[in-house]
Write an enzyme that holds these catalytic residues in place. Structure first.
Site, short mmCIF file in Angstrom:
data_model
loop_
_atom_site.label_atom_id
_atom_site.label_comp_id
_atom_site.label_asym_id
_atom_site.label_seq_id
_atom_site.Cartn_x
_atom_site.Cartn_y
_atom_site.Cartn_z
N ARG A 1 -4.18 2.10 1.06
CA ARG A 1 -4.32 2.16 -0.91
C ARG A 1 -6.01 1.28 -1.06
NH1 ARG A 1 0.30 0.00 -4.63
NH2 ARG A 1 -0.42 1.43 -6.08
N HIS B 1 3.43 -4.75 9.54
CA HIS B 1 2.15 -5.11 9.03
C HIS B 1 1.18 -5.45 9.50
CE1 HIS B 1 3.87 -3.96 4.90
NE2 HIS B 1 5.01 -5.12 4.38
N ARG C 1 7.46 -0.89 -8.35
CA ARG C 1 7.75 -1.43 -10.11
C ARG C 1 6.83 -0.79 -11.00
NH1 ARG C 1 2.87 -3.57 -12.18
NH2 ARG C 1 1.51 -2.69 -10.17
N LYS C 2 5.99 0.37 -10.48
CA LYS C 2 5.16 1.06 -11.50
C LYS C 2 4.76 2.14 -10.74
CE LYS C 2 2.01 -0.15 -15.51
NZ LYS C 2 1.35 -0.72 -15.95
N GLY C 3 4.42 2.25 -9.38
CA GLY C 3 4.20 3.73 -8.41
C GLY C 3 3.03 4.53 -9.08
N TYR D 1 -2.45 6.22 -0.08
CA TYR D 1 -1.39 6.72 -1.18
C TYR D 1 -2.02 7.33 -2.52
CZ TYR D 1 1.84 4.32 -5.18
OH TYR D 1 2.60 4.07 -6.39
N THR E 1 4.16 1.39 2.06
CA THR E 1 5.23 1.30 3.14
C THR E 1 6.53 2.17 2.67
OG1 THR E 1 4.18 -0.84 3.41
CG2 THR E 1 5.49 -0.03 4.80
N THR E 2 7.12 1.05 1.63
CA THR E 2 8.27 1.49 1.76
C THR E 2 8.59 2.68 1.71
OG1 THR E 2 8.47 -0.47 -0.05
CG2 THR E 2 10.18 0.92 0.16
N THR F 1 0.52 -1.20 0.16
CA THR F 1 0.19 0.15 0.21
C THR F 1 0.88 1.60 -0.29
OG1 THR F 1 0.15 0.04 2.12
CG2 THR F 1 -1.50 -1.01 1.13
P1 A3P Z 1 2.96 -1.19 -7.40
O1 A3P Z 1 3.65 -1.87 -7.18
O2 A3P Z 1 1.84 -0.75 -8.44
O3 A3P Z 1 3.86 -0.20 -8.95
P2 A3P Z 1 5.06 -1.66 -0.28
O4 A3P Z 1 5.82 -0.40 -0.18
O5 A3P Z 1 3.81 -1.09 0.44
O6 A3P Z 1 5.31 -2.68 -0.62
O7 A3P Z 1 4.37 -0.72 -1.88
C1 A3P Z 1 4.93 -1.38 -2.95
C2 A3P Z 1 4.17 0.11 -4.13
O8 A3P Z 1 4.32 1.04 -3.67
C3 A3P Z 1 4.77 -0.88 -5.08
O9 A3P Z 1 3.31 -0.53 -6.13
C4 A3P Z 1 5.32 0.29 -5.44
O10 A3P Z 1 5.81 0.47 -6.96
C5 A3P Z 1 5.11 1.45 -4.84
N1 A3P Z 1 6.23 2.69 -4.44
C6 A3P Z 1 7.06 2.28 -3.75
N2 A3P Z 1 7.95 3.85 -3.50
C7 A3P Z 1 7.26 4.55 -4.30
C8 A3P Z 1 7.64 5.95 -4.39
N3 A3P Z 1 8.17 6.44 -4.27
N4 A3P Z 1 6.66 6.84 -5.07
C9 A3P Z 1 5.44 6.07 -5.81
N5 A3P Z 1 5.00 4.57 -5.52
C10 A3P Z 1 6.02 3.87 -4.55
#
Ligand code: A3P
Length: 316
Positions: free
Chosen positions: A164, A142, A282-284, A223, A79-80, A77
């Site tokens: 998200r 989590h 991945r796609k963001g 998100y 987290t990173t 959602t």
């Molecule tokens: P997508 O797979 O839709 O691209 P988490 O950090 O909770 O594992 O979530 C990962 C999702 O957040 C992924 O989504 C990732 O691409 C997206 N993400 C990570 N860093 C980001 C950033 N700086 N800006 C926007 N999206 C981000």
């Protein structure tokens, strides 16, 4: 018997898994691996079991300090991103002098900067001594709220929850499964498991609802809001943490491209909990579900949201 478990939240989740998924949530490790489960069921049961064990250690040994900051989320959602933003805010704040977040996002993945309570903290060593960590201590989790100690709600520590849209959360999770298992698994099968509540942190709708119901103590971030207006959301987070910052600097430092490139430069071989660092980027984007889910699947999610969130003020 889940009902007799001392942790009512866990009992609830156990019963949920038993009744809704028809799965025994307490099989032995060998049963998980040889019990005829699908890849997803194995992944989820294994994660859930680790989480239950870590949750017991956290409830027994973690006393939140009023200065602690906990970043909570359902997996995939954002987290990173939240970890990066929070550590960047603390690092650049002119109102904080010392901080455990003096780590550098130019070199580290946000997961190396902010540890998970249930993994690096109490998952690997249930008796871990965390008293030496300098304040403010920043942790992430989590775990559902009911898996955490009650004191998380009463100690005055600050909790930020990122959420998200379930469709994009699911699509992100499905890609993670595909990546982890090294094969494309049926999206319909993955979707059915997600809708039943079979996901690594338990059922999505209940996860969000538990934190939502504690929102007098928990700051909610989405998100989608972060994507639409990162400056505004970063300003709100900084205010919640009592930090003075230059918002644009934080947003830039934590942009998708910047964080992804840092992790890519770290190389293929770097893993965290079995996950390559660059797999967190991945796609963001918002709305990638449109490329993967049918209208019927979306309708199923809407019906579920209506059923599980009715009257709570939450909706899609
Ligand atoms: P997508 O797979 O839709 O691209 P988490 O950090 O909770 O594992 O979530 C990962 C999702 O957040 C992924 O989504 C990732 O691409 C997206 N993400 C990570 N860093 C980001 C950033 N700086 N800006 C926007 N999206 C981000």
């Amino acid at each position: 018997d889940g009902a007799k478990h001392p942790l009512t939240g866990i009992a609830k989740v156990m019963l949920h898994f038993k009744t809704l998924c028809g799965l025994d949530v307490n099989p032995s490790k060998s049963e998980i691996f040889f019990g005829g489960y699908s890849d997803i069921q194995r992944e989820v049961l294994s994660a859930l079991q680790d989480f239950i064990i870590a949750s017991e250690a956290i409830r027994a040994h973690y006393t939140p300090l009023p200065s602690d900051i906990i970043l909570a989320s359902f997996p995939k959602t954002g987290t990173t991103w939240l970890k990066a933003l929070t550590s960047s805010i603390l690092r650049h704040s002119s109102t904080l002098t010392s901080s455990s977040s003096s780590n550098d996002l130019d070199n580290l993945n946000p997961h190396e900067v902010v540890p998970f309570l249930e993994i690096e903290m109490f998952g690997e060593n249930p008796l871990k001594d965390i008293t030496e960590i300098s304040s403010p201590r920043v942790f992430s989790t989590h775990l559902p709220l009911s898996f955490l100690p009650e004191t998380v709600k009463t100690s005055g520590c600050r909790v930020i929850y990122i959420t998200r849209h379930p469709a994009d959360t699911f699509v992100s999770l499905w890609h993670l499964y595909n990546n982890k298992f090294g094969t494309e698994i049926s999206i319909r099968q993955a979707f059915d498991e997600f809708c039943k509540g079979l996901a690594p942190a338990g059922p999505y709708f209940e996860h969000v609802l538990e934190f939502w119901e504690a929102r007098d103590r928990v700051m909610f971030v989405t998100y989608e809001d972060l994507k639409a207006n990162p400056e505004e959301t970063v300003r709100r987070i900084a205010e919640f943490l009592g930090c003075k910052i230059i918002v644009e600097k934080i947003v830039k430092e934590c942009s998708f491209e910047k964080l992804r490139n840092t992790s890519k430069e770290r190389g293929e071989g770097v893993h965290w909990s079995g996950t390559k660092y660059d797999m967190f980027f991945r796609k963001g984007v918002v709305g990638d579900w449109k490329n993967h889910l049918t209208q019927e699947m979306m309708k199923e999610l809407e019906d579920l949201a209506d059923l599980k969130w009715r009257g709570s003020g939450l909706d899609l």
